[in-house]
Design an enzyme around this catalytic site. Sequence first.
Site, mmCIF file in Angstrom:
data_model
loop_
_atom_site.group_PDB
_atom_site.id
_atom_site.type_symbol
_atom_site.label_atom_id
_atom_site.label_comp_id
_atom_site.label_asym_id
_atom_site.label_seq_id
_atom_site.Cartn_x
_atom_site.Cartn_y
_atom_site.Cartn_z
ATOM 1 N N GLU A 212 0.838 -1.208 0.000
ATOM 2 C CA GLU A 212 0.000 0.000 0.000
ATOM 3 C C GLU A 212 0.869 1.252 0.000
ATOM 4 O O GLU A 212 0.559 2.227 -0.687
ATOM 5 C CB GLU A 212 -0.945 0.012 1.207
ATOM 6 C CG GLU A 212 -1.828 -1.225 1.347
ATOM 7 C CD GLU A 212 -2.547 -1.635 0.081
ATOM 8 O OE1 GLU A 212 -2.891 -0.748 -0.731
ATOM 9 O OE2 GLU A 212 -2.760 -2.843 -0.115
ATOM 10 N N GLU B 207 -1.222 -2.560 -10.153
ATOM 11 C CA GLU B 207 -1.177 -3.718 -9.258
ATOM 12 C C GLU B 207 -0.020 -4.676 -9.566
ATOM 13 O O GLU B 207 0.668 -5.134 -8.667
ATOM 14 C CB GLU B 207 -2.519 -4.460 -9.263
ATOM 15 C CG GLU B 207 -3.683 -3.631 -8.708
ATOM 16 C CD GLU B 207 -3.454 -3.101 -7.297
ATOM 17 O OE1 GLU B 207 -2.511 -3.565 -6.622
ATOM 18 O OE2 GLU B 207 -4.201 -2.199 -6.875
HETATM 19 N N1 PHE Z 1 -6.095 -1.523 -4.429
HETATM 20 C C1 PHE Z 1 -6.023 -2.421 -3.303
HETATM 21 C C2 PHE Z 1 -4.610 -2.969 -3.316
HETATM 22 O O1 PHE Z 1 -4.247 -3.789 -4.089
HETATM 23 C C3 PHE Z 1 -6.961 -3.564 -3.335
HETATM 24 C C4 PHE Z 1 -8.397 -3.225 -3.220
HETATM 25 C C5 PHE Z 1 -9.202 -3.228 -4.333
HETATM 26 C C6 PHE Z 1 -8.949 -2.925 -1.992
HETATM 27 C C7 PHE Z 1 -10.536 -2.944 -4.257
HETATM 28 C C8 PHE Z 1 -10.278 -2.656 -1.893
HETATM 29 C C9 PHE Z 1 -11.076 -2.671 -3.013
HETATM 30 O O2 PHE Z 1 -3.781 -2.539 -2.652
HETATM 31 ZN ZN ZN Z 2 -2.513 -2.945 -4.847
#
Ligand code: PHE
Ligand code: ZN
Length: 876
Positions: free
Chosen positions: A317, A339
């Site tokens: 994160e 991602e």
């Molecule tokens: N974007 C987040 C992550 O990969 C994942 C996530 C997606 C969380 C959708 C909540 C809803 O770090």
């Molecule tokens: Zn992510």
Amino acid sequence: MLDVQKTANNEMADAAPHPQEARTIRREDYRPPAWFVPEVHLDFQLGAEQTVVKSRLDVRRSKSAKYQEPLILDGDDLLPVSVRVDGESWTDWTLVEGALHLPLTGASHIVEITVEIDPSTNTQLMGLYASGGMLCTQCEAQGFRRITFFPDRPDILSRYTVRMEGSKADYPVLLCNGDKTDAGDADGGRHWAEWVDPWPKPSYLFALVAGDLVANNDSFTTRSGKEVELNIWVRDGDLPRTGHAMKALKDSMRWDEQVYGREYDLQLFNIVAVSDFNMGAMENKGLNIFNSRYILADPEVATDADFDGIEGVVAHEYFHNWSGNRVTCRDWFQLSLKEGFTVFRDQSFSADMGSQALKRIEDVRILRAAQFPEDAGPLAHPIRPESYQEISNFYTATVYNKGAEVIRMMHSLMGADRFRKGTDLYFDRHDGEAATCEDFVVAMEDGGDADLRQFRSWYETPGTPKVSARLSHDPQSGTATLNLSQQVARTGEKPEPSQMVIPLRTALLDPDSGEHEGEELLVLDKPEQSFQFEGQTEHPILSINRGFSAPIIMESSQTPEELAFLSTHDDDPFARFEAMQQLMTNYLTARVTGTPADRDIVLQAVGAALSDESIDRAFLAELILLPSEAFLGDQMVVVDPEAIHEAREKLRGKIAVQFERKFRRLYAQCTPGEFSLSAEARANRKLRNVCLAYIAGSQADDAAALASDQFADADNMTAKQGALSVLSHMEDKDRGWAFDDFYNTYRDNALVLDKWFTLQSLSQRGDTVKRVKALAGHPDFTMSNPNRVRALYGSFTANPVRFHDASGEGYRLIADMVIHLDAQNPQTAARFIPPLGRWRRYERGRAELMRTALEKIAATPDLSKDVMEQVSKSLA
Ligand code: PHE
Ligand code: ZN
């Protein structure tokens, strides 16, 4: 909640499309926005049952828009209480499929909208919801439209100013993105805070938290000398469990400076832990929100794996601050841009913090357990999908983990220095923009001086490529020839399968000493290719795809002798692990299909590993672990879970009996001293659990007593869980007391209680389905907490022999649960479809029962888009 369809005040309001005809969104249909929203002001009057949200949007028509398009503001389950345009009350609006259409004619306007929402009934956990007395948000991917009307797409970047007000007693802490600029008291026991986020961001990165929280407060000085305040906000009693997460955060901040040259860009970084969360965590700008399971840990309640999970997710994160936030995604088809890259970054970080070899083994295990099956089944998609119905369904192992493998291959092909030049250019060139995967690849080419033309096929091709390798040797000329070929699954969308660029780290080992003259990176980019190696007096042993340099299935015709040789001699730890896995897998799949196979050579290889004093204990634990039943099933054309289970248990028993004395000796040697998170202490805990499981596998009379003692004496959760796992397969007289004791000790700790549910769901005992059903009625079970649902039901679908009980009872249990959960939380419900969706791979009887379970779900009225998409694709 309001039902927009019934209460919309306008005859033009379309009925939402029936889920079965849900609209398919296509990548090729991307159009730039007709309106931008450079500035957003939000005002929240917070209340658990009613929150009033007033927005003031500064909207600008795009100069490149050809037509006078209306302003379209997405909404989901919202009704406007009032709409004003340029200060005047405005009634000329319509609601179309939840979205607010405003036919505006000027080049720029101020639009002010008021809505009312009810967080307490928000069971989807998308938008603003209540969790354990606090209010929090989740906006990715399309949750912001459940908070207010807005062009809820990631290519709209806005500067946010937020005023939030709520009860001082209920919500003493008020948090939002960016920096707090002002705060004060209001009437009626209320208080307020104002937050400004200076960095333009897409709506999916918006976040707000209001609650009774305490912080682990710390600070970090960036390399340019800026001091950043760090807070991890939790509920009062949880403060002592935040130390590991804080350390991980500071380590991540330093690592991103050192390895990618990326510094943090605000004065404040907040993390909040919440107990009800659909995913792992969320990278909202300056205000990360976490599933509490990725924050809270101390040795008594967290396993070593939990500690690693926290380190990895905190880093993930944090790294999004650059790969995701400063440079974001143009549209959701580009999800892997942030991602895949960020997973690669967190994997590299964890490897640097711990062991490269162990981390790589873990990453590949996850890839094979989650991504390979996905890529071989009805839900396969490229890392950059071409279409979707519900974007939540595309937060997949393919987008995340295969996406990370694709970035890793670029790293291997370019080398660390050129890779870094590429990422530097990417961040520079696209800072403050919403970019595409193509932008990333172009920046890597330009900055890193690379030619990635053909490499791009990794972005558009689903399926796991298969590579076959044949090594021949000519003693006369001293030449070894390696013939490679690749096979890429044919997809419906393309007439000709693309040829992939496949980087294969390769070495030829001397058949006596196991030594080699250096590793080479072979690049396979044609259907067939051969490589020659001179100066080979003897037929060498092939070590290929070392370090798992490419995410492929390797089909090499290596003999058991060669694999056994590699498992003891290869100097690449991953390759060594891989050879042992392959040796065991070949033996077990042969046993399942009734083909003769040599067991002795497997036993010898395991014996050699056990007596190799030079092996690190954590690595030894990996090396002697049998491939999972799920993995074995994936290697077979027709899966018979029972036959696989039997064959594997038999080999496990044989290894256990053959080396029982060894396992007992090692078990004793691994006896823990004072608890520590050092690599050595962790290695001891890991190997000790593996030995305990083998000793139990030998059916020794004292196995239950040994496990019980370990359970009773343990001062840490790794040992406790290891013991309880061994006990979980035993009879009630042996296991009952330990489960009771565990429950009584930890009944007030939700995260530990999850383990209690999980271990029972994973039991191999014949009555596990019955037990899972009973646990669903346990007072501590609830469908409204996703962690608890995953603990009971998610673990159950990961228990091959019990989920796939020939009666079909396991399938029916999951189908009924999905139907029930879908009405409450579609996003989490949809995650239970893939295990049933693989029905075509199973033997006829089970396949039929799995399909019937899917059909039952499909026939349920009012299914969510989420579940409908997964079910219909699985049945197609
Ligand atoms: N974007 C987040 C992550 O990969 C994942 C996530 C997606 C969380 C959708 C909540 C809803 O770090
Ligand atoms: Zn992510």
